[in-house]
Design a protein around this motif. Structure first.
Motif, PDB file in Angstrom:
ATOM      1  N   TYR A   1       0.860  -1.189   0.000  1.00 59.24           N
ATOM      2  CA  TYR A   1       0.000   0.000   0.000  1.00 59.24           C
ATOM      3  C   TYR A   1       0.894   1.236   0.000  1.00 59.24           C
ATOM      4  O   TYR A   1       1.807   1.343   0.829  1.00 59.24           O
ATOM      5  CB  TYR A   1      -0.882  -0.004   1.257  1.00 59.24           C
TER       6      TYR A   1
ATOM      7  N   GLU B   1      -2.161   5.703  11.273  1.00 57.89           N
ATOM      8  CA  GLU B   1      -2.646   4.509  10.569  1.00 57.89           C
ATOM      9  C   GLU B   1      -2.351   3.248  11.394  1.00 57.89           C
ATOM     10  O   GLU B   1      -3.200   2.359  11.522  1.00 57.89           O
ATOM     11  CB  GLU B   1      -1.963   4.375   9.197  1.00 57.89           C
TER      12      GLU B   1
ATOM     13  N   CYS C   1       0.728   5.492   0.038  1.00 53.78           N
ATOM     14  CA  CYS C   1      -0.155   6.646   0.204  1.00 53.78           C
ATOM     15  C   CYS C   1      -0.114   7.504  -1.064  1.00 53.78           C
ATOM     16  O   CYS C   1       0.961   7.878  -1.540  1.00 53.78           O
ATOM     17  CB  CYS C   1       0.263   7.483   1.410  1.00 53.78           C
TER      18      CYS C   1
ATOM     19  N   HIS D   1       0.770  10.895  10.031  1.00 57.15           N
ATOM     20  CA  HIS D   1      -0.124  10.053   9.232  1.00 57.15           C
ATOM     21  C   HIS D   1       0.107   8.551   9.438  1.00 57.15           C
ATOM     22  O   HIS D   1      -0.832   7.812   9.756  1.00 57.15           O
ATOM     23  CB  HIS D   1       0.006  10.426   7.756  1.00 57.15           C
TER      24      HIS D   1
ATOM     25  N   CYS E   1      -6.852   5.579   4.933  1.00 55.78           N
ATOM     26  CA  CYS E   1      -5.828   4.612   4.491  1.00 55.78           C
ATOM     27  C   CYS E   1      -5.970   3.297   5.261  1.00 55.78           C
ATOM     28  O   CYS E   1      -5.843   2.219   4.688  1.00 55.78           O
ATOM     29  CB  CYS E   1      -4.429   5.193   4.660  1.00 55.78           C
TER      30      CYS E   1
HETATM   31 ZN   LIG Z   1      -1.986   7.086   3.861  1.00 53.93          ZN
END
Ligand SMILES: [Zn+2]
Length: 464
Positions: free
Chosen positions: A27, A238, A29, A234, A209
């Protein structure tokens, strides 16, 4: 060959071992789509796109997701200013981002989840965090209680106590603790919003996210990547959300972060007026030049962008394209364009692109020095195989040298006629005419090169 990656979570280089080699998950961002991105925002998709390309060779069943943040206060402000719905802003800039990434040769993600298409899983995750005591609702907001997660701050190396003591975080009356962060916030009627158990509102940035990674990749993923600037808050947030929503399961096993871009040694910022917008750069430089410069430094290092560095990148690629142009009549079958072991070794060493490009330079020199046709064929195949892996030298070499031709002054057919006229003049020993033709072409940026196979021409770009 084992893949070794620097894991920001453990702060060391580790061998990459996926949870399930049959479904490797990554993943990254993605952008908030409220304008054209600056060149620094292109570094993660290019760098981690190359990682995706490498991973796919090792694990063909890679699932690579890169999100689009399409609900955000900056988007709301841009829509208000333009007097249009937010969808007009977000769909236009999301498309521009995807087009510009293609021009950079950035590998496309398998999945491009949009936040606004995941409101239900976002609300469900907020409800789960409230139910298990990690979040609370207050005045239409839902907030994550950072004191409920002892590991908060582990990725970025901060302690909750320091964050509370520092309290440069906005202190809002609905927060129990200044370091608590927003999962959901209320929307006034003029702002985009969705019905929720806490009234009409919209998600905070961090939760999207966590919710989208879980929805598409699962509760524990192999790799999570993004810029250094996202590590706090961030990525820290998460981790807190996902770990607490999923009963303590590890969220991402390998965290990768790229270094930031500066311009002429200074931070790119609006106030300094030195922000370089990718979309504008693509009007002035081939995407491959930008890609090469983005990959030239090791991804974890800072990267200093400058006009001189761009000119240098262009000159290096021109040199390699010249080698291919000189070997234009040497046939290489597509199946022979294999990435050499030295390139794979460099990339498997924590994506060591500086080393990979040093290998390319060596292969180009070997191709230039090759004498027999068989040597030339082998050297060209290796050079092309390496270049394919790195996403450079993807143009026809003839076309590469002619792409900057200003179509309003002279066209390729006219140049060819004049080049032939010069040949005829030289044969007639009319050197004055031959020199005049050469100088006239030079004046419009066209250089004639006399080679063993006869004259050929290319466009030289002066300035940026
Ligand atoms: Zn993110």
């Amino acid at each position: 060959m084992p893949l070794r990656l620097y894991n920001s979570l453990t702060r060391r280089v580790e061998e990459f071992v996926p949870l399930d080699p049959q479904r490797v998950t990554m993943y990254v961002c993605g952008p908030t789509v409220y304008n054209y991105v600056h060149i620094g925002n292109a570094r993660p998709p290019v760098v981690f796109g190359l990682l995706a390309r490498l991973l796919r060779r090792l694990y063909p069943k890679l699932v690579y997701a890169r999100n689009i943040t399409d609900v955000d206060d900056k988007i709301n402000a841009a829509a208000r200013e333009a007097g249009v719905p937010i969808e007009t802003i977000t769909s236009g800039y999301a498309r521009a981002f995807s087009d510009d990434m293609a021009r950079l040769g950035a590998d496309p993600a398998d999945l491009t989840p949009h936040a606004t298409a995941h409101i239900a899983p976002i609300i469900a995750m907020c409800e789960r965090l409230i139910a298990n005591g990690h979040a609370y609702a207050a005045q239409g907001h839902v907030l994550f209680d950072v004191t409920s997660f002892p590991a908060y701050g582990a990725l970025s190396g901060r302690s909750v106590e320091d964050m509370i003591a520092g309290a440069r975080v906005e202190v809002a009356p609905y927060k129990k603790n200044p370091a608590d962060f927003v999962l959901w916030k209320p929307s006034t009627p003029d702002l985009p919003g969705w019905d929720s158990p806490w009234g009409r509102g919209r998600p905070g940035w961090h939760i999207e996210c966590s919710a989208m990674a879980a929805a598409h990749l699962g509760e524990s993923i192999d790799i999570h990547a993004g810029g250094n600037d996202l590590m706090f808050p961030h990525h820290e947030n998460e981790i807190a959300q996902s770990t607490c929503a999923h009963g303590g399961k590890i969220f991402a096993r390998y965290w990768l972060h790229n270094g930031m871009l500066t311009f002429d040694g200074r931070k790119m910022s609006k106030s300094l007026g030195n922000v370089r917008v990718l979309h504008d750069l693509l009007d002035r430089y081939p995407g491959e030049v930008l890609r090469f410069l983005l990959l030239k430094a090791h991804y974890r290092q800072p990267l200093d962008w400058s006009d001189a560095a761009l000119a240098q990148a262009r000159a290096t690629l021109d040199g390699w394209y010249t080698v291919l142009r000189d070997l234009a009549d040497i046939e290489v079958a597509p199946g022979e364009r294999e990435s050499p072991a030295a390139i794979d070794a460099a990339l498997c060493d924590d994506l060591n692109t500086p080393e990979a490009f040093a290998v390319v330079a060596g292969l180009a020199a070997a191709a230039r020095a090759a004498r027999t046709r068989e040597e030339q064929r082998r050297a060209k195949a290796e050079l092309l195989g390496a270049a394919d892996m790195l996403g450079i030298l993807q143009h026809d070499p003839e076309a590469w040298f002619k792409q900057d031709l200003a179509s309003d002054t002279i066209d390729a057919a006219e140049i060819q006629r004049r080049v032939e006229a010069r040949v005829a003049a030289k044969q007639a020993r009319d050197f004055a005419t031959a020199d005049r033709i050469r100088d006239e072409l030079l004046a419009v940026g066209v250089v004639i090169e006399d080679t063993a196979q006869g004259p050929r021409w290319k466009v030289v770009k002066t300035g940026g």
